[in-house]
Scaffold this motif. Structure first.
Motif, PDB file in Angstrom:
ATOM      1  N   UNK A  26       2.140  13.468   7.820  1.00  6.23           N
ATOM      2  CA  UNK A  26       2.243  12.238   7.038  1.00  6.23           C
ATOM      3  C   UNK A  26       1.481  11.078   7.666  1.00  6.23           C
ATOM      4  N   UNK A  27       1.397  11.068   8.985  1.00  7.55           N
ATOM      5  CA  UNK A  27       0.726   9.974   9.667  1.00  7.55           C
ATOM      6  C   UNK A  27      -0.774  10.221   9.726  1.00  7.55           C
ATOM      7  N   UNK A  28      -1.583   9.233   9.314  1.00  8.17           N
ATOM      8  CA  UNK A  28      -3.044   9.405   9.372  1.00  8.17           C
ATOM      9  C   UNK A  28      -3.563   9.368  10.800  1.00  8.17           C
ATOM     10  N   UNK A  29      -4.588  10.138  11.060  1.00  6.58           N
ATOM     11  CA  UNK A  29      -5.252  10.112  12.352  1.00  6.58           C
ATOM     12  C   UNK A  29      -6.332   9.048  12.413  1.00  6.58           C
ATOM     13  N   UNK A  30      -6.946   8.756  11.271  1.00  6.86           N
ATOM     14  CA  UNK A  30      -8.038   7.794  11.192  1.00  6.86           C
ATOM     15  C   UNK A  30      -7.837   6.935   9.964  1.00  6.86           C
ATOM     16  N   UNK A  31      -8.114   5.653  10.094  1.00  5.58           N
ATOM     17  CA  UNK A  31      -8.023   4.743   8.962  1.00  5.58           C
ATOM     18  C   UNK A  31      -9.387   4.474   8.367  1.00  5.58           C
ATOM     19  N   UNK A  32      -9.504   3.377   7.623  1.00  2.29           N
ATOM     20  CA  UNK A  32     -10.749   3.028   6.942  1.00  2.29           C
ATOM     21  C   UNK A  32     -11.886   2.892   7.947  1.00  2.29           C
ATOM     22  N   UNK A  33     -13.047   3.438   7.561  1.00  2.00           N
ATOM     23  CA  UNK A  33     -14.192   3.472   8.471  1.00  2.00           C
ATOM     24  C   UNK A  33     -15.177   2.350   8.209  1.00  2.00           C
ATOM     25  N   UNK A  34     -14.799   1.324   7.478  1.00  5.58           N
ATOM     26  CA  UNK A  34     -15.718   0.221   7.194  1.00  5.58           C
ATOM     27  C   UNK A  34     -14.962  -0.963   6.664  1.00  5.58           C
ATOM     28  N   UNK A  35     -15.693  -1.860   6.011  1.00  6.26           N
ATOM     29  CA  UNK A  35     -15.065  -3.044   5.454  1.00  6.26           C
ATOM     30  C   UNK A  35     -15.798  -4.296   5.856  1.00  6.26           C
ATOM     31  N   UNK A  36     -15.145  -5.435   5.662  1.00 12.33           N
ATOM     32  CA  UNK A  36     -15.753  -6.740   5.951  1.00 12.33           C
ATOM     33  C   UNK A  36     -15.790  -6.975   7.459  1.00 12.33           C
ATOM     34  N   UNK A  37     -16.929  -7.452   7.922  1.00 14.86           N
ATOM     35  CA  UNK A  37     -17.108  -7.723   9.342  1.00 14.86           C
ATOM     36  C   UNK A  37     -17.294  -9.207   9.618  1.00 14.86           C
ATOM     37  N   UNK A  38     -18.196  -9.528  10.538  1.00 11.08           N
ATOM     38  CA  UNK A  38     -18.406 -10.909  10.952  1.00 11.08           C
ATOM     39  C   UNK A  38     -19.181 -11.697   9.902  1.00 11.08           C
ATOM     40  N   UNK A  39     -18.990 -13.018   9.960  1.00 15.57           N
ATOM     41  CA  UNK A  39     -19.716 -13.894   9.041  1.00 15.57           C
ATOM     42  C   UNK A  39     -21.177 -13.963   9.454  1.00 15.57           C
TER      43      UNK A  39
END
Length: 741
Positions: free
Chosen positions: A581-594
């Motif tokens: 049930x527990x994930x080993x890895x989460x989201x591999x991207x997304x919003x970064x620095x401005x």
């Protein structure tokens, strides 16, 4: 001597010769008369009786016939004495062999998944499975948990006497041998006559477990298990008998339903049900059950993902068997034949296509390409948006592209945070393992790069209403000589605003602005937004001379939409092991620095909206929605781009030839913009229009009038360029035209 003593006994001849008796009936009658009381019975009667009995004994056992009968009887007795002893020994050996295998067999629950682990199941953003990689095991099923239709279909197809034999079927084997010989094959080649128990024994490899160090590969191990020698057949029969002693019939059938390969990389009934029909094995209809049962004879060639029609024809045969054996009524069989099983959308899409390939290539290798565990990956994919992109691609190439053209295209749809919602890497939308032009093709970006030039200027304090002189222009490049960019129209428009320069995709103003703010700053902003490819070092940087991928460029535009922060495009949101049930890895991207100020990003969005509403990107407009974007066409029209966004989604489109052949009559303002529009119209179907997060400068409507000649800071830009570049004018030589729009 007296006459009385010399008398010869008168009845000697009568004793020997029956003919004498027959001619003297009176004498015979006298001889048969009862003796007188007190007198002894004549000796001649005893002698006559005993001598008539003895010849009968000699005739029954004597002579040649009797001799042979005695010899034959002795041989039969010898054979019997030898046979029953050999039979007893064989039965004893068989019993010992069955007992041995019996002791080696584990509990039935331990035999439900013998596949070498290493599968990947890909789910969309809502958790629905859309693709698989590797050999799939869907989970444990029992005879009671699967659809009864599936149970009946398997028995009707594979072994109709399953519940009545002891593990082997002599009649089935004899029938198979007869069919094989009649078809010109060897007795053990082709039809095997194996019962479900024997097939299960083979699936268990007769108790030999797979040890990686002892085999070159899993395939070699499985090939050895499938060998069909006479000795192996005998061992298989013994193993089957042991299984019949160890397990119940339902347990044997349960092992078979869990371990049998059913095509498409699916091992077991549950995996097959999910892979082909996107449902549990408990919910299979008669038609679906018949299709899965029909795969057991030839799972690869009959797989519905390889040939749906062939699989449906085989299922029709199975339905007939189920009807003939009483598992389906005539009405149920007719309904199943009238409504054959159909594949789920995921199965029809042939395992997820380009998007699945990208997630597999972009994820951690030890949990994707080379995993030794069963992995579940949840992704950002939105199936509705994926269909929208695929439909748009097909529509344009069917309706707008000349038949026989080898031109290619790619589409990426993502959210402002970089979550990729759809990906099409080529005209053939439903493929696996193909060249993915969205992530693998590095192409010159052309004018689609210009927003990063103006983003740099705005971030440094420039305004969209600042002006720049559009006029013939040359500059000296050390080591290369004079370089003179030109506009796509080969015309110049005098003093114009930065907003007008971007709206009309003019080259000279873009180069001037880039040089005024500093190429290195432009490079820094572009890299900050995620363009990691090697960027050009010379002034042609401003015109998109650098190469990049569609995914990188679309992600960079997403950074503009979200207010100026970098994004890393991603498709993986969660990775876990099967059963955990527990994930080993989460989201591999997304919003970064401005990267740039929010106000600068909002002003840039306003400028890019003018590209679509008034400029070169008008074909990308979507009725009722505010759209911002930018066209791009490279040298000799080898690449054509359109990348844009609404308040909800960013979409990038590339078009060109794989071998860099120039496009004929195509620019970024043409077919790529139309592909963008067709995609976004479908993507936004049913959504409520939202305004773009843009910021218009004061007096914007008046400034965009071509007759206006405001120059708040333009003269400063021009003076800077004059000093930096040494001018340039109409007499400049060696003009290099970049047909860019």
């Amino acid at each position: 001597m007296s006459e009385k003593s010399r008398r010869t006994p008168p009845l000697v001849a009568d004793k020997r010769y029956g003919a004498t008796r027959s001619v003297q009936p009176a004498a015979a009658s006298k001889s048969k008369a009862p003796p007188k009381p007190g007198t002894a019975k004549p000796a001649k009667s005893k002698t006559s009786t005993s001598r008539r009995a003895k010849p009968r004994k000699r005739s029954s056992g004597g002579g040649i016939g009797g001799f042979f009968r005695r010899v034959f009887g002795w041989i039969l007795g010898l054979i019997w004495r030898i046979t029953w002893r050999i039979g007893f020994v064989c039965l004893l050996i068989l019993g010992l062999a069955v007992s041995y295998f019996y002791t080696t067999l584990p509990e039935a629950s331990a035999l439900l998944d013998g596949r070498a682990r290493g599968s990947v199941t890909l789910q969309d953003y809502e958790g629905n499975t859309f693709a698989w990689r590797g050999d799939q095991f869907g989970g444990v099923v029992t005879v009671d948990s699967v659809s009864p239709h599936l149970k009946h279909a398997v028995i009707a197809t594979e072994d109709k006497r399953f519940y009545y034999h002891i593990g082997i079927s002599p009649r089935g084997i004899a029938s198979a041998v007869r069919i094989n010989l009649s078809e010109g094959r060897g007795p053990l080649s082709g039809h095997g006559g194996s019962t479900i128990t024997q097939q299960t024994a083979k699936l268990l490899c007769l108790g030999v477990e797979y040890v990686p160090s002892e085999w070159k590969s899993q395939a070699e191990y499985e090939a050895d298990c499938r060998r069909g020698s006479l000795l192996r057949k005998a061992k298989e029969a013994v193993f089957a008998l042991a299984m019949e002693v160890k397990y119940t019939k339902d347990e044997i059938l349960g092992i078979y339903l869990n371990r049998a390969y059913m095509g498409g990389g699916a091992y077991g009934a549950e995996a097959a049900a999910k892979r082909f029909f996107d449902k549990s094995a408990a919910d299979l209809t008669p038609a679906e059950s018949a299709m899965i049962a029909g795969l057991l004879t030839a799972p690869t060639s009959l797989s519905p993902t390889n040939n749906l029609e062939k699989s449906q024809n085989r299922a029709a045969v199975v339905i007939g068997l189920m009807r003939d054996q009483g598992y389906l009524t005539e009405a149920e069989a007719r309904d199943a034949l009238t409504h054959p099983a159909r594949l789920s959308e995921a199965a029809e899409a042939r395992a997820g296509g380009y998007f699945a390939d990208w997630v597999m290539s972009d994820g951690p290798e030890y949990f994707t390409r080379n995993t030794t565990e069963d992995v579940i990956i949840r992704t950002t994919l939105d199936p509705r948006l994926q269909r929208a992109a695929e439909d748009a691609m097909r529509y344009i190439f069917t309706e707008k592209v000349k038949e026989g053209s080898k031109a290619q295209a790619a589409i990426v749809v993502m959210s402002a945070d970089g979550a990729v919602r759809a990906m099409v890497g080529g005209r053939d939308t439903r493929v696996t393992g193909a060249f993915n032009r969205a992530i693998q093709a590095k192409r010159q970006t052309g004018s689609s790069f210009k927003p990063f030039v103006y983003a740099t200027a705005l971030d440094l304090g420039r305004s969209p209403l600042d002006t720049v002189m559009d006029e013939p222009f040359c500059m000296n490049i050390p080591g290369s000589g004079q370089w003179c960019p030109d506009n796509y129209t080969r015309q110049h428009y005098g003093r114009i605003t930065l907003a007008q320069a971007l709206r009309d995709s003019l080259n000279v103003p873009a180069v001037k602005v880039s040089e005024s703010v500093g190429r290195e700053n432009v490079r820094k902003v572009a890299e900050g937004f995620g363009i990691k490819s090697d960027l050009a070092l010379g002034p042609a940087l401003a015109l998109g001379a650098s190469e990049s991928t569609l995914l990188e460029m679309t992600g960079a535009y997403a950074g503009i939409l979200n207010g100026g922060s970098a994004v890393t495009p991603y498709g993986l949101t969660e990775l876990r092991l099967l059963g955990e049930n527990e994930p080993l890895i989460g989201a591999a991207g997304g919003i970064g620095e401005r990267v740039i100020r929010t106000e600068a990003a909002q002003e840039l969005i306003w400028m890019m909206e003018k590209v679509v509403s008034e400029g070169t990107g008008r074909r990308a407009a979507i009725p009722g929605w505010q759209v911002a974007g930018k066209t791009g066409t490279t040298q000799a029209a080898r690449d054509a781009w359109f990348i844009g966004f609404t308040a909800d989604y960013v979409t990038g489109v590339w078009m060109g030839y794989d071998d860099n052949t120039p496009l004929s009559g195509v620019t970024g303002a043409g077919l790529p913009a139309e592909i963008f529009r067709e995609t976004m119209v479908r993507v936004h179907e049913g959504l409520t229009p939202k305004p773009l997060p843009m910021l218009a400068p004061a007096g914007a409507s008046e400034a965009l009038d071509p007759s206006a000649n405001r120059d708040p800071v333009g003269s400063g830009v021009e003076r800077f360029l004059q000093n930096l570049l040494g001018g340039g004018g109409e007499g400049s030589q060696n003009i290099v035209r970049n047909p860019e729009r």
